[in-house]
Every structure is written in C-alpha cells, then in structure tokens.
Design an enzyme around this catalytic site. Structure first.
Site, PDB file in Angstrom:
ATOM      1  N   CYS A  75      48.252   4.383  69.872  1.00 26.97           N
ATOM      2  CA  CYS A  75      48.892   4.852  68.637  1.00 26.97           C
ATOM      3  C   CYS A  75      50.172   5.647  68.913  1.00 26.97           C
ATOM      4  CB  CYS A  75      47.906   5.703  67.842  1.00 26.97           C
ATOM      5  SG  CYS A  75      48.618   6.419  66.362  1.00 26.97           S
ATOM      6  N   GLY A 104      47.607  10.308  74.058  1.00 23.82           N
ATOM      7  CA  GLY A 104      47.902   9.763  72.718  1.00 23.82           C
ATOM      8  C   GLY A 104      47.517   8.311  72.535  1.00 23.82           C
ATOM      9  N   SER A 122      41.498  -0.245  72.049  1.00 14.44           N
ATOM     10  CA  SER A 122      41.562  -1.707  71.994  1.00 14.44           C
ATOM     11  C   SER A 122      42.799  -2.222  72.707  1.00 14.44           C
ATOM     12  CB  SER A 122      41.594  -2.159  70.532  1.00 14.44           C
ATOM     13  OG  SER A 122      42.721  -1.614  69.874  1.00 14.44           O
ATOM     14  N   HIS A 160      56.372  15.130  36.191  1.00 14.92           N
ATOM     15  CA  HIS A 160      57.333  14.139  35.714  1.00 14.92           C
ATOM     16  C   HIS A 160      58.736  14.563  36.139  1.00 14.92           C
ATOM     17  CE1 HIS A 160      59.254  11.205  33.126  1.00 14.92           C
ATOM     18  NE2 HIS A 160      60.053  12.166  32.683  1.00 14.92           N
ATOM     19  N   GLY A 214      49.343 -10.590  59.703  1.00 17.41           N
ATOM     20  CA  GLY A 214      48.579  -9.363  59.470  1.00 17.41           C
ATOM     21  C   GLY A 214      49.527  -8.166  59.512  1.00 17.41           C
ATOM     22  N   THR A 231      37.924   4.373  74.342  1.00 18.80           N
ATOM     23  CA  THR A 231      38.913   3.624  75.125  1.00 18.80           C
ATOM     24  C   THR A 231      39.736   2.650  74.295  1.00 18.80           C
ATOM     25  OG1 THR A 231      37.036   2.211  75.690  1.00 18.80           O
ATOM     26  CG2 THR A 231      37.757   3.762  77.364  1.00 18.80           C
ATOM     27  N   GLU A 274      50.960 -18.191  59.744  1.00 20.85           N
ATOM     28  CA  GLU A 274      49.668 -17.545  59.487  1.00 20.85           C
ATOM     29  C   GLU A 274      48.594 -18.591  59.184  1.00 20.85           C
ATOM     30  OE1 GLU A 274      47.953 -14.540  59.428  1.00 20.85           O
ATOM     31  OE2 GLU A 274      46.339 -15.786  58.604  1.00 20.85           O
ATOM     32  N   ASP A 300      38.382   2.263  67.990  1.00 16.55           N
ATOM     33  CA  ASP A 300      38.559   0.806  68.030  1.00 16.55           C
ATOM     34  C   ASP A 300      37.512   0.095  68.874  1.00 16.55           C
ATOM     35  OD1 ASP A 300      40.829   1.196  66.559  1.00 16.55           O
ATOM     36  OD2 ASP A 300      42.195   0.163  67.931  1.00 16.55           O
TER      37      ASP A 300
HETATM   38  P1  NAI Z   1      45.312  -8.638  62.012  1.00 19.58           P
HETATM   39  O1  NAI Z   1      43.894  -8.941  62.232  1.00 19.58           O
HETATM   40  O2  NAI Z   1      45.705  -7.670  60.956  1.00 19.58           O
HETATM   41  O3  NAI Z   1      46.093 -10.007  61.677  1.00 19.58           O
HETATM   42  C1  NAI Z   1      46.048 -11.107  62.536  1.00 19.58           C
HETATM   43  C2  NAI Z   1      46.400 -12.369  61.762  1.00 19.58           C
HETATM   44  O4  NAI Z   1      46.564 -13.436  62.674  1.00 19.58           O
HETATM   45  C3  NAI Z   1      45.306 -12.791  60.776  1.00 19.58           C
HETATM   46  O5  NAI Z   1      45.868 -12.876  59.483  1.00 19.58           O
HETATM   47  C4  NAI Z   1      44.840 -14.134  61.325  1.00 19.58           C
HETATM   48  O6  NAI Z   1      44.482 -15.039  60.303  1.00 19.58           O
HETATM   49  C5  NAI Z   1      46.077 -14.617  62.080  1.00 19.58           C
HETATM   50  N1  NAI Z   1      45.789 -15.621  63.114  1.00 19.58           N
HETATM   51  C6  NAI Z   1      44.808 -15.616  64.046  1.00 19.58           C
HETATM   52  N2  NAI Z   1      44.879 -16.733  64.819  1.00 19.58           N
HETATM   53  C7  NAI Z   1      45.935 -17.453  64.385  1.00 19.58           C
HETATM   54  C8  NAI Z   1      46.528 -18.685  64.788  1.00 19.58           C
HETATM   55  N3  NAI Z   1      46.046 -19.420  65.812  1.00 19.58           N
HETATM   56  N4  NAI Z   1      47.610 -19.131  64.105  1.00 19.58           N
HETATM   57  C9  NAI Z   1      48.114 -18.420  63.073  1.00 19.58           C
HETATM   58  N5  NAI Z   1      47.598 -17.239  62.666  1.00 19.58           N
HETATM   59  C10 NAI Z   1      46.525 -16.760  63.315  1.00 19.58           C
HETATM   60  O7  NAI Z   1      45.871  -8.218  63.450  1.00 19.58           O
HETATM   61  P2  NAI Z   1      47.217  -7.498  63.907  1.00 19.58           P
HETATM   62  O8  NAI Z   1      48.255  -7.582  62.838  1.00 19.58           O
HETATM   63  O9  NAI Z   1      47.506  -8.040  65.253  1.00 19.58           O
HETATM   64  O10 NAI Z   1      46.778  -5.991  64.027  1.00 19.58           O
HETATM   65  C11 NAI Z   1      45.771  -5.614  64.973  1.00 19.58           C
HETATM   66  C12 NAI Z   1      45.029  -4.392  64.525  1.00 19.58           C
HETATM   67  O11 NAI Z   1      45.869  -3.254  64.521  1.00 19.58           O
HETATM   68  C13 NAI Z   1      44.472  -4.534  63.114  1.00 19.58           C
HETATM   69  O12 NAI Z   1      43.138  -4.126  63.133  1.00 19.58           O
HETATM   70  C14 NAI Z   1      45.308  -3.618  62.292  1.00 19.58           C
HETATM   71  O13 NAI Z   1      44.563  -3.029  61.229  1.00 19.58           O
HETATM   72  C15 NAI Z   1      45.783  -2.572  63.307  1.00 19.58           C
HETATM   73  N6  NAI Z   1      47.090  -2.067  62.895  1.00 19.58           N
HETATM   74  C16 NAI Z   1      47.177  -1.279  61.782  1.00 19.58           C
HETATM   75  C17 NAI Z   1      48.410  -0.842  61.353  1.00 19.58           C
HETATM   76  C18 NAI Z   1      48.484  -0.029  60.116  1.00 19.58           C
HETATM   77  O14 NAI Z   1      47.452   0.423  59.648  1.00 19.58           O
HETATM   78  N7  NAI Z   1      49.655   0.183  59.534  1.00 19.58           N
HETATM   79  C19 NAI Z   1      49.631  -1.162  62.058  1.00 19.58           C
HETATM   80  C20 NAI Z   1      49.420  -2.020  63.177  1.00 19.58           C
HETATM   81  C21 NAI Z   1      48.186  -2.430  63.577  1.00 19.58           C
END
Ligand code: NAI
Length: 468
Positions: free
Chosen positions: A41, A38, A145, A447, A184, A143, A205, A315
C-alpha cells in the site's frame, strides 16, 4: 528476548496491528523484508498511485477543465520526472511515518524475511544472509498479497513493457498505446493516469461490465464517463496471450461467448487481473498452518489459524483485498490479543475507486439485494441538480441509496461523482448505527455542498427529494 506478539509484514494490516498492540501494553516486534515499512500500500500501491492520480488529474484539468471557468493557462507541459519525484516524496514521507510510529510505541522493527519455525518461534533472515530466531506468545501473519497474473496464461512481466501495478507507477515515458488487461480497480485507476497524460488506453475485460461486483447502475454510467474521457473498452473479451514484440508487445483476446481472436499492439501492457495471497517461504506447511482452496490462510472469527498462537489478517485471509479492511482487522486482533473484544463489521466496509469522478460504495448493491430476495426501496439523486456541483462544473454522477422496504434501514449506498470517496463515509457511519434513510434525509446538511445530494437521495428513498 521473548515478545508478546511478532507481526510478519508491515503493510496496513501488520503495522496497525503492531501499533495497536503496543498501545495496549504488549511487547511487539515487526518483521519486514523490504527496506521500508508500509507494505504494498505505502510503497507501491495505494499511496504512490494516489499521488499520480492527483497529479495527472491536475494536468488534465489544466488542459481541459479550467478554460470553462475563465482560467486560461495555455497548453500545460508535462514534466514526468517531476511528477514521479512528487510520488516518490509522498511514499518516503509515509513510510518514514510508520518508522516514527514504531519508535514512538517502542516496537522493534526487524529487517529480513520471516519464517515460522513453529508456534511461538520465527526465524528472520536478513539481506546479508544472517539468521536470528525470535520468540513470542503470538505470531501474526500479515504478509499481504502479490500480483496474480492472468489466470491460465503465461505472461513474462518485465515491469517495463509488460507491467503490473508496480511497473505501472514508474514508467519513464508516456506510452503512445497502452493496453490494460482487466477492467477492475487497478486497471481503471492506472489506466486513467496514463490516459490523462496522453496515452491511448484500451481496456480488455473478461466480464460484460467494468468493476464487476459494483452496483450495475454505477458501473454502466462509470463506463460511459470513462469512454467520454477517451478510454476504449473491449468487454466480454478474454485475454489469451500477452507477448513482447519488438520494443512493445502484442495482446491477443477472444470473445468470451466464442468467436475469432483479435491481436492488438501496445507500447505498454498493464496486467491488472487481480492479486493472490502471499504465503511463499513463510514455512506454513512445516508449521502445519492450513490454507483454504484459494491459497488464503484459513482463519476463524477471531483471526486464529488452526495452529494455536498463530493468527492471520489482511490480504492473506478471506475478504476484500483492501488496506482499510486489513487495518481494521489489525486493530481487532490486537484488542483480542490484549484480552479485549475486537470486532470488524464486514457489512460496512467502504470501497473507493480513485478515478475522476470517483466511485464509492458501501453495503449491498441492488443486484445483491435482488439475489438475496430482500425487499428494498431505491432513492437516487443526480449531481446535475446540486448547486455546488454546478458551481464547480462537477455535475457528472449520482447518489443511490438502498433501504429495506419495511424497516427503512439503509442497506447500501453508492456514489459516483467528484469527492465520492469522502462522501461515502456519512452513509457508512449511518449504517454502522443501523440508521434509516429517513434519519439521513432529516440530518441537516450544510449548503451548498456535494453532500446535499446524499441527503436528497435519502429523501428520495423514504419519500421525495426537494430539488427534483
Ligand atoms: P480486480 O479483481 O479488481 O479486477 C481484475 C479484472 O480482471 C476482473 O474484472 C476480471 O474479470 C478481469 N480478468 C481476469 N482475467 C482476465 C482475462 N484473461 N482477460 C480479461 N480480463 C480478465 O483486480 P485488480 O484491479 O488487479 O486489483 C487487485 C486488488 O487490489 C483488488 O482486490 C482491488 O480491490 C485491490 N485494489 C484496490 C484499490 C482501491 O480500493 N482503490 C486500488 C487498487 C487495488
């Protein structure tokens, strides 16, 4: 024994590719280094976090949302161990589900770390150090991320005080103060979990908005909603240091535009600054597989690497790091390997943030359309004008539809609101069929449903909504 396909990695990309390939008559093996199938995820990502998001939302509702409906329950008591047990049971049933699918489809699951020896050959080293060599016509790299850490900052993630998402889903007590580095998806989802359970949560952020890349209207309103829930934000702030201090940690950040640095204390720091493709120890260099400038396995439009017989999905390749994108690539590649015409429509990949309310989007944002010089129309409809939303006290948010100005073809849909992650799919299906906002607005919607707001936003895009 020689296989048709060996898949390395059993996350949503790998296991779905394996199942589909087996369904199409190919002989398949999956190599997995974890004890359970799995991938990220199911084991430590999407699935356990959703168990905690749901449970913590129930806790929050019991404390704050039910009284207004005439349900008086008194102050709810948190049993964190039991909540974690629910999460663990959810993971167990899901990973066992993958084992079942492998058995059902006669897929050989091989425990151990896979390494590509050359095209057609994979060596697998198991936990006991025993090595076996497998052969196949095709090898699929799936593999996934790994946690990227903070770019340019050395951080010791101990998964107890300074945690990634892996430690963030198994804290043994609710921290008094949590600092989340990165606004994020992971930061806002896991930040929400601990906020609801009683932590003071501050998100630091780098960008001026949360959820960078989302539609601007959505991220602005979403931030206001989270702030109302008590989440604090330091935007335009670059974290330059995270270090353990006593039983907690200190986080230092400075304004991106320049200025004095600030240091704040935290009991727990969640590092949520992105993920990076996982290729370590796979033998890619020796096998001659080329990576791109961001460390991702380079592929062509048919998931082929530069080495014949070696493919990659999910990924570890370009595109959004989303489970469902990996799954669809897995299906497409399996079809290609079986001689069919697999294909993924990258213009219609929904994204969902599983907070409360949820945020969901598909297709282009308004900012992207502007940047591309595409003439567009916008239709918006707020849930405050939706009867079902009022009945459920779920009036926060709106639906926004973007359509081509000349053809009315829907180019993007964005929803913030209760159940947004389910509602987004009607827009996705419409877009997949090249539908217009008029098509959506003329489709009869039951509705009273929250989805009527999607219909109304579509009506607003091509003419006028009824209920506004
Ligand atoms: P992300 O790329 O979504 O967000 C990372 C954030 O960290 C960005 O907004 C960036 O500007 C900020 N950042 C980077 N360096 C920084 C610094 N030095 N100081 C302050 N802020 C900084 O990455 P995240 O949230 O870690 O997620 C990783 C991956 O996992 C993403 O590709 C995401 O799409 C995926 N994911 C998707 C989910 C969903 O679809 N519900 C749930 C969890 C993860």
């Amino acid at each position: 024994m020689a296989y048709d396909v060996i898949v390395i990695g059993s996350g949503p990309g790998g296991y779905v590719c394996a199942v589909k390939a087996a369904q199409l008559g190919l002989k398949v093996a999956v190599v997995e280094k974890r004890a359970t199938y799995g991938g990220t995820c199911l084991n430590i990502g999407c699935i356990p976090s959703k168990a905690l998001l749901h449970a913590s939302e129930m806790f929050h509702q019991a404390a704050h949302g039910m009284d207004a409906l005439g349900v008086e329950v008194g102050a709810p008591k948190l049993n964190l161990d039991k909540m974690m047990a629910h999460k663990d049971a959810t993971v167990k049933s899901n990973v066992e589900g993958v084992s079942f699918l492998f058995k059902k489809n006669k897929i050989d699951g091989i425990q151990g770390t896979g390494k590509i020896v050359s095209a057609g050959k994979v060596s697998v080293t198991n936990d006991k150090g025993e090595v076996q060599e497998l052969e196949a016509k095709s090898i699929v790299i799936a593999t996934g991320s790994d946690v990227a850490g903070i770019p340019g900052v050395s951080v010791d993630i101990d998964e107890t005080v300074i945690v990634s998402s892996t430690g963030g889903i198994k804290l043994t007590k609710v921290p008094e103060k949590m600092v989340v580095v990165g606004g994020g998806v992971i930061g806002l989802e896991l930040g929400s979990v601990w906020l609801r359970l009683g932590a003071k949560v501050t998100v630091v952020e780098y960008l001026d908005t949360i959820l960078g890349g989302m539609d601007g209207d959505v991220s602005k309103q979403f931030q206001r909603m989270l702030a109302k829930q008590g989440m604090e934000f330091q935007l335009g702030a670059k974290v330059t240091g995270v270090a353990k201090s006593g039983t907690g940690a200190k986080v230092t950040y400075e304004p991106v535009k320049g200025g004095e640095a600030t240091t704040i204390d935290a009991d727990v720091v969640l590092i949520a600054t992105g993920r990076k493709p996982f290729t370590a120890g796979l033998g890619l260099e020796e096998a001659g597989v080329v990576l791109d400038n961001r460390g991702r396995v380079e592929i062509d439009g048919h998931y082929r690497t530069n080495v014949p017989g070696i493919y990659a999905i999910g990924d570890v390749v370009k595109g959004p790091m989303l489970a469902h994108k990996a799954e669809d690539e897995g299906v497409a590649l399996a079809e290609i390997l079986a001689g069919q015409h697999g294909h993924v429509n990258y213009d219609v990949i929904p994204g969902v943030v599983y907070t409360q309310p949820e945020v969901a989007s598909v297709g282009k944002t308004e900012e992207e359309l502007k940047a591309a010089g595409i003439a567009y129309k916008v239709g918006k409809f707020p849930f405050t004008a939706n009867g079902r939303a009022r009945a459920m006290l779920a009036t926060d948010g709106f639906v926004k539809i973007l359509a081509d100005k000349d053809t009315d073809r829907v180019l993007g849909g964005h929803i913030i609101g209760f159940g947004a992650g389910e509602m987004i799919h009607e827009i996705a299906v419409l877009m997949e069929f090249g539908g217009s906002s008029e098509d959506l607005g003329r489709t009869c919607h039951a509705h009273p449903t929250m989805s009527e707001a999607v219909k109304e936003a579509a009506l607003a895009t091509f003419f006028k909504p009824i209920h506004m």
